[in-house]
Write a protein that holds these residues in place. Structure first.
Motif, short mmCIF file in Angstrom:
data_model
loop_
_atom_site.label_atom_id
_atom_site.label_comp_id
_atom_site.label_asym_id
_atom_site.label_seq_id
_atom_site.Cartn_x
_atom_site.Cartn_y
_atom_site.Cartn_z
N GLU A 41 7.14 -6.23 -12.04
CA GLU A 41 7.88 -6.03 -10.37
C GLU A 41 6.87 -5.08 -9.67
OE1 GLU A 41 9.81 -7.59 -7.90
OE2 GLU A 41 10.53 -7.78 -9.99
N TRP A 42 6.48 -4.25 -10.12
CA TRP A 42 5.40 -3.24 -9.33
C TRP A 42 4.35 -3.96 -8.97
CZ3 TRP A 42 5.62 1.39 -7.24
CH2 TRP A 42 4.26 1.95 -6.81
N GLY A 43 3.54 -4.58 -9.97
CA GLY A 43 2.24 -5.25 -9.56
C GLY A 43 2.43 -6.49 -8.61
N GLN A 44 3.50 -7.24 -8.67
CA GLN A 44 3.58 -8.41 -7.69
C GLN A 44 3.85 -7.68 -6.13
OE1 GLN A 44 3.08 -11.24 -7.61
NE2 GLN A 44 3.04 -11.97 -9.80
N ASP A 98 -2.33 1.91 0.90
CA ASP A 98 -2.60 2.18 -0.40
C ASP A 98 -1.92 3.52 -0.69
OD1 ASP A 98 -3.58 -0.29 -1.32
OD2 ASP A 98 -5.70 0.30 -1.11
N GLU A 99 -2.21 4.63 0.14
CA GLU A 99 -1.60 5.99 0.01
C GLU A 99 -0.19 5.93 -0.14
OE1 GLU A 99 -3.93 5.09 2.46
OE2 GLU A 99 -5.65 5.76 1.36
N GLU A 100 0.46 5.34 0.77
CA GLU A 100 2.07 4.97 0.76
C GLU A 100 2.26 4.56 -0.48
OE1 GLU A 100 3.31 4.72 5.26
OE2 GLU A 100 2.52 2.87 4.27
N ILE A 101 1.80 3.55 -1.12
CA ILE A 101 1.95 2.79 -2.25
C ILE A 101 2.04 3.81 -3.47
CG2 ILE A 101 1.35 1.09 -3.92
CD1 ILE A 101 0.79 -0.84 -1.35
N ALA A 102 1.00 4.55 -3.40
CA ALA A 102 0.65 5.77 -4.46
C ALA A 102 1.84 6.85 -4.43
CB ALA A 102 -0.54 6.29 -4.46
N ARG A 103 2.17 7.22 -3.28
CA ARG A 103 3.26 7.95 -3.15
C ARG A 103 4.68 7.64 -3.42
NH1 ARG A 103 3.55 9.19 2.77
NH2 ARG A 103 1.56 8.87 2.58
N ILE A 104 4.99 6.31 -3.42
CA ILE A 104 6.15 6.05 -3.95
C ILE A 104 6.57 6.32 -5.28
CG2 ILE A 104 7.26 3.80 -4.41
CD1 ILE A 104 5.93 2.44 -1.94
N LYS A 105 5.73 6.48 -5.86
CA LYS A 105 5.70 6.86 -7.35
C LYS A 105 6.06 8.20 -7.55
CE LYS A 105 2.05 3.83 -9.51
NZ LYS A 105 0.68 4.10 -10.01
N GLY A 128 8.09 9.62 -5.02
CA GLY A 128 9.62 9.78 -4.58
C GLY A 128 9.81 10.15 -3.10
N PRO A 129 11.00 10.58 -2.84
CA PRO A 129 11.07 10.85 -1.39
C PRO A 129 10.88 12.05 -1.16
CG PRO A 129 13.37 10.78 -2.87
CD PRO A 129 12.15 10.45 -3.80
N ASP A 130 10.71 13.07 -2.00
CA ASP A 130 10.15 14.58 -1.79
C ASP A 130 8.81 14.78 -1.91
OD1 ASP A 130 13.05 15.34 -1.47
OD2 ASP A 130 13.29 15.51 -3.71
N ALA A 131 7.96 13.86 -1.93
CA ALA A 131 6.55 14.00 -1.64
C ALA A 131 5.98 14.22 -0.36
CB ALA A 131 5.79 12.59 -2.19
N ASP A 132 5.24 15.18 -0.17
CA ASP A 132 4.55 15.26 1.21
C ASP A 132 4.23 13.93 1.96
OD1 ASP A 132 5.08 17.93 1.01
OD2 ASP A 132 3.17 18.48 0.35
N GLY A 133 4.41 13.76 3.28
CA GLY A 133 3.85 12.82 3.74
C GLY A 133 4.51 11.83 4.34
#
Length: 183
Positions: free
Chosen positions: A85-88, A100-107, A109-114
């Protein structure tokens, strides 16, 4: 991937019935059917009904804009450790405008900076639904400031749909399609 080999192999073109051929050929990509589609085709009656709902979530009848929908799908895919699911949806997320930065930040979670506050609320909704099958009052209020009733419903429907899809992908051992990267 949780499994290195499929437990349920995708239906091959030489196994298709005429009805399956009529449906699956129209959904092939460069002559190939996604592994998830071929796997679900092993239970054809269920797959036909599943398609109707899946097309609401991913299609034009969903009230969510694609970028926000992909935030939810990628977060629940990550939480469920559904590599297929992640890959697709990394591909679909990029097409919907995620960086790509947002996609990496999804991992993270919601409390990540940015994160913008609304994006963080969407990710938090996915986290809460995954953990408690419930969106907290605070997250609901934050989403309600911008979303209509139907959009709030589609948040729950989207996360629920992809939680179920993640369970199926992981349990059936659906393998990554050629050219799709996992985690």
């Amino acid at each position: 991937m949780k499994l290195s080999q499929p437990r349920i192999t995708p239906l091959t073109a030489d196994e298709w019935t005429d009805e399956q051929r009529a449906s699956l050929e129209t959904r092939s990509r460069e002559g190939r059917v996604y592994n998830v589609v071929g796997t679900l085709a092993r239970h054809w009656e269920a797959a036909k009904k599943f398609q109707v709902w899946a097309y609401h979530i991913m299609g034009e009848t969903s009230t969510l804009v694609p970028r926000e929908r992909e935030l939810l799908i990628l977060r629940i895919g990550w939480l469920c450790q559904a590599e297929y699911e992640w890959g697709q949806h990394v591909i679909f997320g990029r097409e919907a405008g995620l960086t790509d930065e947002e996609i990496a930040r999804i991992k993270e979670g919601p409390d990540a900076d940015g994160w913008e506050p609304f994006d963080a609320s969407l990710l938090r909704a996915a986290d809460e639904l995954h953990a408690d099958a419930f969106i907290s009052d605070g997250t609901w209020v934050a989403l309600s400031e911008r979303y209509t009733t139907q959009q709030l419903m589609d948040v729950v429907f989207t996360v629920g749909q992809y939680n179920m899809v993640s369970m199926a992908l992981n349990s059936f051992g659906v393998q990554l399609d050629n050219g799709v990267k996992g985690f």
